[in-house]
Write a protein that holds these residues in place. Structure first.
Motif, short mmCIF file in Angstrom:
data_model
loop_
_atom_site.label_atom_id
_atom_site.label_comp_id
_atom_site.label_asym_id
_atom_site.label_seq_id
_atom_site.Cartn_x
_atom_site.Cartn_y
_atom_site.Cartn_z
N UNK A 145 -2.62 12.15 3.06
CA UNK A 145 -3.41 11.00 3.54
C UNK A 145 -3.17 9.80 2.65
N UNK A 146 -3.20 10.01 1.35
CA UNK A 146 -2.99 8.93 0.38
C UNK A 146 -1.63 8.26 0.60
N UNK A 147 -0.59 9.06 0.75
CA UNK A 147 0.76 8.52 0.93
C UNK A 147 0.89 7.80 2.27
N UNK A 148 0.20 8.31 3.29
CA UNK A 148 0.24 7.66 4.60
C UNK A 148 -0.36 6.25 4.54
N UNK A 149 -1.44 6.10 3.75
CA UNK A 149 -2.06 4.78 3.60
C UNK A 149 -1.11 3.84 2.86
N UNK A 150 -0.52 4.31 1.77
CA UNK A 150 0.42 3.47 1.01
C UNK A 150 1.60 3.04 1.89
N UNK A 151 2.11 3.96 2.69
CA UNK A 151 3.23 3.64 3.59
C UNK A 151 2.80 2.61 4.64
N UNK A 152 1.59 2.80 5.18
CA UNK A 152 1.05 1.86 6.16
C UNK A 152 0.93 0.46 5.54
N UNK A 153 0.40 0.40 4.32
CA UNK A 153 0.26 -0.89 3.64
C UNK A 153 1.63 -1.54 3.41
N UNK A 178 2.47 -5.12 2.26
CA UNK A 178 1.69 -5.01 1.03
C UNK A 178 2.15 -3.80 0.22
N UNK A 179 3.31 -3.91 -0.44
CA UNK A 179 3.82 -2.79 -1.24
C UNK A 179 3.02 -2.60 -2.52
N UNK A 180 3.07 -1.38 -3.03
CA UNK A 180 2.47 -1.07 -4.34
C UNK A 180 3.60 -1.11 -5.36
N UNK A 220 5.00 -3.30 -9.40
CA UNK A 220 4.66 -4.08 -10.59
C UNK A 220 5.24 -5.48 -10.42
N UNK A 221 4.35 -6.48 -10.55
CA UNK A 221 4.79 -7.88 -10.49
C UNK A 221 4.27 -8.61 -11.72
N UNK A 222 5.18 -9.30 -12.39
CA UNK A 222 4.80 -10.06 -13.58
C UNK A 222 4.02 -9.21 -14.58
N UNK A 223 4.43 -7.96 -14.70
CA UNK A 223 3.84 -7.08 -15.71
C UNK A 223 2.53 -6.42 -15.33
N UNK A 224 2.07 -6.59 -14.09
CA UNK A 224 0.82 -5.94 -13.69
C UNK A 224 0.96 -5.27 -12.34
N UNK A 225 0.15 -4.26 -12.14
CA UNK A 225 0.18 -3.49 -10.90
C UNK A 225 -0.44 -4.30 -9.76
N UNK A 226 0.21 -4.23 -8.60
CA UNK A 226 -0.36 -4.85 -7.40
C UNK A 226 -0.24 -3.85 -6.25
N UNK A 227 -0.97 -4.10 -5.19
CA UNK A 227 -0.95 -3.20 -4.03
C UNK A 227 -2.08 -2.20 -4.10
N UNK A 228 -1.79 -0.97 -3.70
CA UNK A 228 -2.79 0.11 -3.66
C UNK A 228 -2.43 1.11 -4.75
N UNK A 229 -2.99 0.91 -5.94
CA UNK A 229 -2.56 1.69 -7.11
C UNK A 229 -3.65 2.59 -7.66
N UNK A 230 -4.74 2.79 -6.91
CA UNK A 230 -5.75 3.78 -7.34
C UNK A 230 -5.88 4.85 -6.26
N UNK A 231 -6.73 5.84 -6.51
CA UNK A 231 -6.87 6.94 -5.57
C UNK A 231 -7.58 6.53 -4.29
N UNK A 232 -7.36 7.31 -3.25
CA UNK A 232 -8.00 7.04 -1.96
C UNK A 232 -9.49 7.36 -1.99
#
Length: 377
Positions: free
Chosen positions: A284-292, A297-299, A301-313
Motif C-alpha cells: 500500500x505504501x509503495x502504491x501511494x508513492x508511485x501514485x504521487x 510529486x516524486x520522493x 532529495x532536493x537542495x539537501x532536504x527530503x521532499x515528497x512522501x518520506x514518512x510512513x503511511x
C-alpha cells in the motif's frame, strides 16, 4: 499423570498514566509507579496508602496489597526506610515468585535488584500483551470517543481561522492581534480540554514549517498559505488516543497548492480502498508513492532536504499515539486500528497531510473519524 504447564508470572512496575501495558491490565489511572503481578490467573496490585481505596473501587484486579505494610515488614526495627526495589523483592519472595516476564521498559535498577536475589526476569520480545493488537468492540467505542474529542479541536481551529482576516504582508489577524501558531494551538487545546481530552503536542504548522512533519509550528500564520493541523489528544477518561490531521488554507489556494492537496486526498483514498486483513502494508505504501510520482510529486532529495512522501503511511493507535503496528511494516490483521496519513512536502509550495483512523476488517476497513476535508476556509 501429565503435568500442566503453568504460565510464567507477569510483573510490571510503572505509573499507569505513562505506561500503556499496566493501564491496559488494570484500567486504573495513577501518576506514580505501582506493582502489578499476575500469577496463575490472579492479578494483584500493590498500591500506596494514597491510592489503595480508589484502586479497590476502580481497578481491574483480584487482590490489593498496601505497599506501606510490606515496607514495614522489610524495615523491621531499622529506622531507615527501605528502597523500593528491596520491598519489591520482599513481596515477590513472599509470593514464591522465582521468575517473571516483564515489559522491555522494566526499570533496569529493579531488574538488577531482583537478579541479585535470585529472581529471574525475562523481557518480552515484541508486545507484552499481544491481545492489545486486535481491538475489542469496547476499545473501538472508546477510540470513537477519543476521535470526537479530536474533532472538537479541529472544529475550533476552523472557526478561528474563518474569523481571522488578512492584513499587512498577508498576516492573519484576529481581534486586533496577529494570529500565530501558538494562539491557534491554544484554541485547539482549550477545545480539547473542554471536550474531555488531554492535549498532547498539537501541530499547527504553516507554509514551509509544515515541510518538517513533526514541526509543531511557531510565529504568524498567513493567508493563502497551507496550514497543517495535526491533533492527537488523549481521552482523560480512558487513556485512548485520537489522531487526525487536516490541511487547510485561509483564503484562496494557488493552482500548485490545490494540486498538492488534491493529490494527497486521492492518495489517501487509494490507501483506504486497499486496506483489508491479509494485505501487505508495504505494498500500500509503495502504491501511494508511485501514485504521487506519476502525479508529478516524486520522493527525493532536493537542495539537501527530503521532499515528497518520506514518512510512513500510518501507525497503530490505542493507548499509545504510535503503537504496534506500523502500517507499512506488517501484513494487516483483522481488528487492528490504524491511522492512514499520506503527505507531500515541498518548500515553496508547502506541506499537506490528511489523516484518518480506521479499523481493519476482513473485507476492507471502517473509518472511525469523520471530520470533513476542506481546503479553503
Amino acid at each position: 499423570m501429565k503435568k500442566t504447564k503453568t504460565k510464567p508470572a507477569r510483573l510490571i512496575v510503572a505509573a499507569s498514566e505513562t505506561d500503556p501495558d499496566i493501564l491496559y491490565a488494570t484500567k486504573f489511572w495513577a501518576p506514580d509507579p505501582f506493582i502489578f503481578l499476575q500469577r496463575n490467573g490472579k492479578r494483584t496490585l500493590v498500591l500506596s496508602d494514597l491510592e489503595i481505596d480508589r484502586g479497590r473501587r476502580q481497578a481491574d484486579a483480584d487482590e490489593f496489597v498496601m505497599f506501606s505494610e510490606l515496607e514495614r515488614e522489610v524495615q523491621g526495627k531499622s529506622k531507615k526506610t527501605p528502597a523500593y526495589g528491596k520491598v519489591l523483592v520482599h513481596f515477590l519472595k513472599k509470593r514464591g515468585v522465582r521468575s517473571a516476564v516483564v515489559p522491555a521498559s522494566f526499570p533496569f535498577g529493579y531488574a538488577e535488584e531482583l537478579a541479585a536475589n535470585n529472581i529471574r526476569v525475562r523481557a518480552t520480545d515484541g508486545l507484552y500483551w499481544p491481545e492489545r493488537e486486535a481491538k475489542s468492540e469496547k476499545e473501538i467505542e472508546m477510540m470513537r470517543r477519543a476521535l470526537r474529542i479530536t474533532e472538537a479541536g479541529l472544529k475550533r481551529a476552523t472557526e478561528v481561522l474563518k474569523a481571522s482576516r488578512p492584513a499587512a504582508r498577508k498576516r492573519l489577524r484576529l481581534n486586533g492581534k496577529t494570529l500565530t501558531s501558538e494562539m491557534l494551538r491554544a484554541e485547539i487545546d482549550s477545545a480539547v480540554l473542554r471536550a474531555g481530552g488531554i492535549p498532547m503536542g498539537t501541530i499547527v504548522a504553516g507554509g514551509d514549517q509544515a515541510c518538517d512533519p513533526h514541526e509543531r509550528g511557531y510565529g504568524p500564520l498567513y493567508a493563502d498559505s497551507l496550514i497543517i493541523l495535526d491533533v492527537f489528544p488523549r481521552d482523560a477518561k480512558t487513556g485512548y488516543f485520537g489522531d487526525m490531521t487536516r490541511t487547510v488554507l485561509r483564503g484562496r489556494a494557488s493552482e500548485a497548492q490545490r494540486k498538492l492537496w488534491e493529490t494527497v486526498k486521492a492518495g489517501q483514498a487509494l490507501a483506504l480502498k486497499r486496506i483489508k486483513a491479509g494485505v501487505d502494508g508495504m505494498a500500500i505504501h509503495k502504491a501511494i508513492q508511485e501514485f504521487f510520482t506519476n502525479r508529478g510529486f516524486p520522493t527525493e532529495v532536493r537542495n539537501g532536504r527530503r521532499v515528497g512522501f518520506f514518512h510512513g503511511t500510518g501507525h497503530g493507535l490505542g493507548l499509545e499515539i504510535h503503537e504496534h503496528p506500523r502500517l507499512q511494516k506488517v501484513v494487516l490483521k483483522d481488528r487492528q486500528v490504524l491511522t492512514v496519513e499520506p503527505g507531500l512536502y515541498y518548500p515553496g509550495v508547502g506541506g499537506t497531510r490528511l489523516e484518518d483512523v480506521v479499523v481493519v476488517q476482513k473485507s476492507g476497513c471502517k473509518i472511525l473519524s469523520s471530520f470533513p476535508k476542506q481546503l479553503e476556509i
